[in-house]
Write a protein that holds these residues in place. Structure first.
Motif: not given
Lengths: 157, 347
Positions: A11-12, A15-16, A19, A22-23, B91, B178-179, B182, B186, B188-191, B194
């Motif tokens: 899952i991780t 997600a990465i 992300a 997406k960037t 950024m 790690c998350l 990231c 980045l 990112d809202k998903t990260l 989680i």
């Protein structure tokens, strides 16, 4: 447990990846909506697919084995304590009889047997030595009255 | 005269009971030897010795934590200078800063997570050696029902917690870090979601296991303790119904065995508690110092700006906090289990 760890890592990682993409893709508005749909489906499949393959019997702990081990340890220790108690009772009863014999001027050897009941009691006695019938009668009566060991369970050698 | 004879017989039981079974706690693991007192007869003195020893050895860990924080402060200073020179929020600079922060934190975080893993293993192995001794001593003391129930419950929960922490929580802490990096890099809202989920999962997993264990031990202890106490009273009534001399002999023998088993159980329990704390205290202080240092550093770094990097730093501190919580949970579970064995049966 390894399966759970692998599941969370997948899952991780997913997600990465989403992300990062997406960037890269996010600046292009025309691609944004398509990307969101694809990444959403990708994340959904990543999260749900392993759940279908879960087998509960692989996760169940060996409860019965531990329970048996616990009962074994407890019963072994309890039996040991009962054995020690019987030994103490035997020694104390023997000492009691020897003290009485000494006061009567007798030199004897005593062996006491203790019962195997929940409450162990001295139930028989073996006595060896040079004892006159008169002293034997007195000592026998003493043992019956004070220790509850009947004449049938007194053995004279 | 008979009273004197009986007294002499009772006195002889002191000599007789010296050959009884001995219940001694296993030696403290190697990781706790440094903090273990030689004399564990007094619980309070032993505990103070452990704490004193641990605090005496704290200086190198504080120095290491300080080095990490100085590196982080320098990084924030550099980012702040670059932002000022450029005149705008870049950024790329902040992405690089988050990654650099992750690289700085990677080595100490990995060291502490491995330390937590090793500490959990040491405490689990020690518990598996100590619990059978305590269980046997409690059974010898007359608590046969409570001994089996406490043994089974404590062993299962310790094994489950150890397995969950070593197989799931420790790897999750790496994933959490790690998350966090990231998420900071980045945005990112998903990260970030989680990451928050992982923190929630770890916290609630530890809480639920501890709550269930405490509930099981409390209820089991009361029910089985009552059963054993009733059985002991029934046995004493049976003894009192026998011939007076025999009854006195049996009662004294019973008391001798029960009291000596209880004494040995308490001695082993006190040693076990001090040993568990000796294993726990060193890693707890090491990780705790790093945790406090990171929190303080995050507070200082806020003044430099760089909100995302400060969040990453706070997340690193939270990861340390979760590692602390894991070893704290295992220590608490062992201590509660040992105390329940010590409490035993009311005679």
């Amino acid at each position: 447990m390894n399966a759970i760890k692998a599941y969370l890592m997948s899952i991780t990682t997913a997600a990465i990846i989403c992300a990062v993409l997406k960037t890269v893709v996010g600046s292009q508005k025309s691609m944004q909506k398509i990307f969101y749909i694809i990444s959403g489906v990708f994340m959904t499949v990543t999260m749900l697919k392993p759940l279908v393959d879960i087998r509960i019997d692989e996760i169940i702990f060996d409860l019965e084995g531990v329970s048996k081990e616990a009962s074994f340890v407890a019963s072994e220790a309890y039996d040991q304590s009962v054995t020690e108690m019987k030994m103490i009772i035997g020694e104390q009863t023997k000492a009691y009889i020897l003290e009485e014999a000494k006061s009567m001027g007798l030199k004897i050897e005593v062996m006491v047997q203790v019962s195997n009941e929940n409450v162990p009691i001295p139930y028989s006695v073996s006595i060896r030595g040079n004892i006159s019938p008169y002293n034997k009668k007195i000592l026998s009566s003493f043992i019956s009255t004070n220790l509850g060991i009947t004449e049938e369970h007194q053995f004279w050698g | 005269m008979k009273k004197i004879i009986l007294f002499l017989i009772l006195l002889s039981t002191i000599i007789i009971s010296s050959s009884a079974t001995e219940y001694t706690a296993p030696d403290v693991p190697e990781s706790g030897e440094l903090y273990m007192p030689e004399d564990t007869q007094s619980f309070s003195e032993g505990l103070l010795f452990v704490l004193g020893s641990a605090l005496k050895h704290i200086a190198p860990d504080a120095a290491d934590a300080l080095k990490v924080c100085v590196k982080i402060l320098l990084l924030f200073l550099l980012v702040s200078i670059v932002d000022t020179v450029q005149g705008q929020h870049s950024m790329v600079v902040h992405l690089a800063a988050s990654v650099m922060l992750g690289i700085i934190m990677l080595q100490p975080a990995s060291t502490f997570f491995q330390l937590a893993f090793q500490t959990i293993n040491d405490m689990t192995q020690y518990g598996k050696l100590l619990i059978p001794v305590m269980s046997a001593a409690l059974a010898a003391q007359g608590g046969i029902t409570s001994s089996a129930a406490l043994y089974a419950g404590t062993t299962i929960f310790i094994s489950v917690l150890s397995l969950v922490i070593s197989s799931i929580i420790i790897p999750l802490l790496y994933i959490y870090l790690c998350l966090s990096i990231c998420c900071g890099a980045l945005g990112d809202k998903t990260l970030c979601t989680i990451r928050d989920f992982i923190k929630w999962l770890v916290t609630w997993t530890l809480k639920i296991i501890l709550y269930v264990f405490t509930g099981y031990i409390s209820i089991t202890g009361v029910i089985t303790g009552t059963t054993d106490a009733s059985a002991l009273k029934a046995a004493k009534l049976a003894i009192s119904g026998t011939v007076p001399v025999v009854g006195s002999i049996i009662s004294d023998a019973s008391d001798t065995v029960l009291i000596s088993a209880g004494f040995m159980k308490n001695t082993a329990g006190i040693y076990g508690i001090i040993a568990v704390i000796a294993v726990f205290i060193g890693p707890f202080l090491k990780i705790g110092i790093q945790y406090i240092a990171l929190k303080l550093t995050a507070g200082i770094c806020v003044t430099y700006g760089g909100r995302e990097e400060v969040n990453v730093l706070n997340d690193c501190a939270k990861a340390m906090g979760l590692a602390l919580g894991s070893i704290g949970a295992m220590c608490l579970m062992l201590l509660v289990g040992i105390v329940c064995f010590i409490k035993g049966v009311s005679l």
